[in-house]
Design a protein around this motif. Sequence first.
Motif, PDB file in Angstrom:
ATOM      1  N   PRO A  50      -4.828 -35.949  30.668  1.00 42.74           N
ATOM      2  CA  PRO A  50      -4.008 -36.840  31.508  1.00 42.74           C
ATOM      3  C   PRO A  50      -3.197 -37.852  30.704  1.00 42.74           C
ATOM      4  N   GLU A  51      -3.557 -38.049  29.442  1.00 43.11           N
ATOM      5  CA  GLU A  51      -2.841 -39.021  28.617  1.00 43.11           C
ATOM      6  C   GLU A  51      -1.565 -38.442  28.010  1.00 43.11           C
TER       7      GLU A  51
ATOM      8  N   GLU B 128       3.993 -35.118  34.578  1.00 45.49           N
ATOM      9  CA  GLU B 128       3.495 -35.464  35.899  1.00 45.49           C
ATOM     10  C   GLU B 128       3.044 -34.244  36.701  1.00 45.49           C
ATOM     11  N   ASP B 129       3.768 -33.134  36.596  1.00 45.30           N
ATOM     12  CA  ASP B 129       3.383 -31.951  37.360  1.00 45.30           C
ATOM     13  C   ASP B 129       1.999 -31.466  36.957  1.00 45.30           C
TER      14      ASP B 129
ATOM     15  N   LEU C 173      -0.338 -33.382  35.925  1.00 49.71           N
ATOM     16  CA  LEU C 173      -1.279 -34.316  36.534  1.00 49.71           C
ATOM     17  C   LEU C 173      -1.582 -33.912  37.978  1.00 49.71           C
ATOM     18  N   GLY C 174      -0.591 -33.365  38.654  1.00 50.99           N
ATOM     19  CA  GLY C 174      -0.823 -32.854  40.006  1.00 50.99           C
ATOM     20  C   GLY C 174      -1.776 -31.679  40.004  1.00 50.99           C
TER      21      GLY C 174
ATOM     22  N   ALA D 133      -5.213 -33.026  39.463  1.00 48.15           N
ATOM     23  CA  ALA D 133      -5.734 -33.624  40.685  1.00 48.15           C
ATOM     24  C   ALA D 133      -6.254 -32.561  41.645  1.00 48.15           C
TER      25      ALA D 133
ATOM     26  N   ASP E  44      -9.872 -39.664  41.153  1.00 54.20           N
ATOM     27  CA  ASP E  44      -8.865 -39.106  40.252  1.00 54.20           C
ATOM     28  C   ASP E  44      -7.879 -38.231  41.017  1.00 54.20           C
TER      29      ASP E  44
ATOM     30  N   LYS F   2      -5.459 -40.348  43.019  1.00 53.80           N
ATOM     31  CA  LYS F   2      -4.512 -41.050  42.152  1.00 53.80           C
ATOM     32  C   LYS F   2      -3.320 -40.183  41.783  1.00 53.80           C
ATOM     33  N   ASN F   3      -3.540 -38.891  41.544  1.00 51.83           N
ATOM     34  CA  ASN F   3      -2.486 -38.046  40.970  1.00 51.83           C
ATOM     35  C   ASN F   3      -2.029 -36.888  41.849  1.00 51.83           C
TER      36      ASN F   3
ATOM     37  N   TYR G 177       1.629 -35.903  42.493  1.00 49.96           N
ATOM     38  CA  TYR G 177       2.433 -35.218  41.482  1.00 49.96           C
ATOM     39  C   TYR G 177       2.393 -33.696  41.633  1.00 49.96           C
TER      40      TYR G 177
END
Length: 534
Positions: A136-137, A141-142, A144-145, A148, A221, A224-225, A228
Motif C-alpha cells: 500500500p505504500e 490507487e487502483d 489499493l482498490g 481493499a 483497511d 479506507k481504500n 479506489y
Amino acid sequence: MKKTLIYGLGLLMAAATSVSLTSCIDEVEMTEGATLDEVNENPNSGAALIMAIPASLNNVWSHDRAFAWGYGAFMRIRDVQCEDLVCDDGGVGYDWFAPWAQNEYMGRDYIYNQFIWNTLYEDVNAANNVIKAIDPETQVEDQLGNLAAAKAFRAMLYLDLARCYEWLPNDKTEGKSPEGADITGLTVPIVDENTTEEGARNNPRATKDVMAAFILADLQDAEKNIGYLSSADKTLPHLDCVYGLYARYYMWLENYPEAERYARLAIDNNSTAPLTEAQALDPISGYNTLSQWMWGSQYTESSLQNSLLNWTSWMSNEATYGYTGVAGLYISAATYQRISDTDWRKLEWKAPAGSPLEGKNIYIDDAFGATLGAYASLKFRPNQGDMASFLTASASAYPLMRIEEMYLIEAEAAAHQDAARGKQLIESFMQTYRDPEYSCKVSDTDAVVEEIIFQKRIELWGEGQVFFDYKRLNYPVTRGYSGTNFLELQRLNTTTRPAWMNYVIVLTEENNNPATQGFNNPDPTGQYTPWTGQ
C-alpha cells in the motif's frame, strides 16, 4: 507459474468417508490470475490477481464428491443444518448433503468437514495472494482498490470460519475438548499473508477477541481504500458490501447499535432496491441475476467444470439435468404454512393442492411444473430459463449479499435495543416490499426478534445466512412434527442451538499444526435421535 503455499491444510481426499484423512502441507498451482512476480512487474496485472478470488469461490474441490463444488455448497450446507430447507431424494442416496441434515460423520476424521475446512482456507489463500502482492505504500490507487477488495473477501471468509467453529453452549456437549481442555472463546487459526510454514505449524485457535480484532482491521483497511476499486463488477465487494460485512460482524459480537448503524450505511450506499414481486418470480431471471444484488458469484460457460457440480444443478428444481431431478428441493411444511397468503414470497414454492395459492405459481414450463411436489422450490431459476442445457442454465449467479438482508439486520438490531422500533422497521419493510397487509402481532423484545428472524428465514431461504442467527440467538431446530416433510433420519429436534453448529476441526489440521491438538470441539455425531411421532 509460481507456486504458493496453503499452510496447515491437508489436500488429499479419502477414498471412503470413514477413513482418516492424512497429508502434509501441499504446494498448490494457481489456476487463475497473475503471480506475485507478475504483479510487481506490471501493476495492471493486479486486476487479474483480484479476479482469482471470486474464481476460487466456485472451484470444484472433488469431482468424486457431489457436495464439493465450492462456496455455494457451503451456503447450502448451512441451510441444510437449520429447519427450512428440505431435500427429498426418496431415501435412495442421491442427496450428497444428507450427512449434514442427519448429523452423521461430523467428526474430525471425515471428508465432510475436510471439504469445508479446505475450501474456506483455499479461498483465504486466494485473498492472501493479493494482499501479499500489493504494497500500500508504493502502489497506485487502483491497486489499493484491489487490496481493499481482497481484505473484504478475507474478512467475509474469516467471519464465516469464526462463527462456524466458535464453540457455544448447546443441549448435548460441554465446552471442553475431547482431551478435557477449555475451548470456550476459541475460533480458528489465523493464516494471513505473512504466515510462514514454521508459523503455520504452531498456530493455535485464535480467541474470539483476537479474531474479532483481525477481522475489524481488514474491514477498516477495506473501507479506507475500496473507493479506489475501478471495477464495477459485482463479483467484487464495494463500499456497500464492506458496510454489510461490518453489520454482520457486529451482529456476531452482539453489538446491536453498531450493527444497526452499519446496516443503514449499507442501505444508504447501495444502488439496488429490494427485489420486486415481478423480478423475484420471473421464470427467466428469478434469483439468478447478479445486477440485482449487492454482491454475488457468477458462473460462466467457461468456468463450469461439469453439468452437476454447480449452484443451479443443486438449487434449481427446474434444471432437468441437475441433481434436483433426483434430489428435489423443498421448503419445510411448517415454515411454508406460517407464511401469510398475502405475502408474494410464498409463491417462491409450489402451493399444495387445495390451498388458496394453488394454481398461482409461475413455471418455466407448466407441464413440468405440474410434476413437482408440494412445497417444491421455484426460487432459483436456471439462467435464461433454459431447463436442459447446462452450459446456459448453470452459467448463472447466486447471491453473497442482498440489500434485503441489511433491512432485516437493521430491524433486528433495533429490536434488541427497543422492541417498538424494531417492530416498526419490520412492518415498514414488509408492507413496502413484501406484503401490504402485514402486521407484526407481537410486542415484547424476544417475540419481535423471533418474528424478524422468521421473515429473514423466508427472505434468505437457501442463501446460508440464517444459520448464524440460529447459533447466535440460541434457537432450537425443529424438524420432527406432525405433517413434517423431512425424511425420517432428518427429523431431529433440539432444545437449544444444535451441537452440530459448533464445527469440528479436521484431523489433517491437527496433524500439520500441533498447536490445535487437544483443543478441538467435541464431535456432535449421533447426539440426537430422530423424532418418531411420540
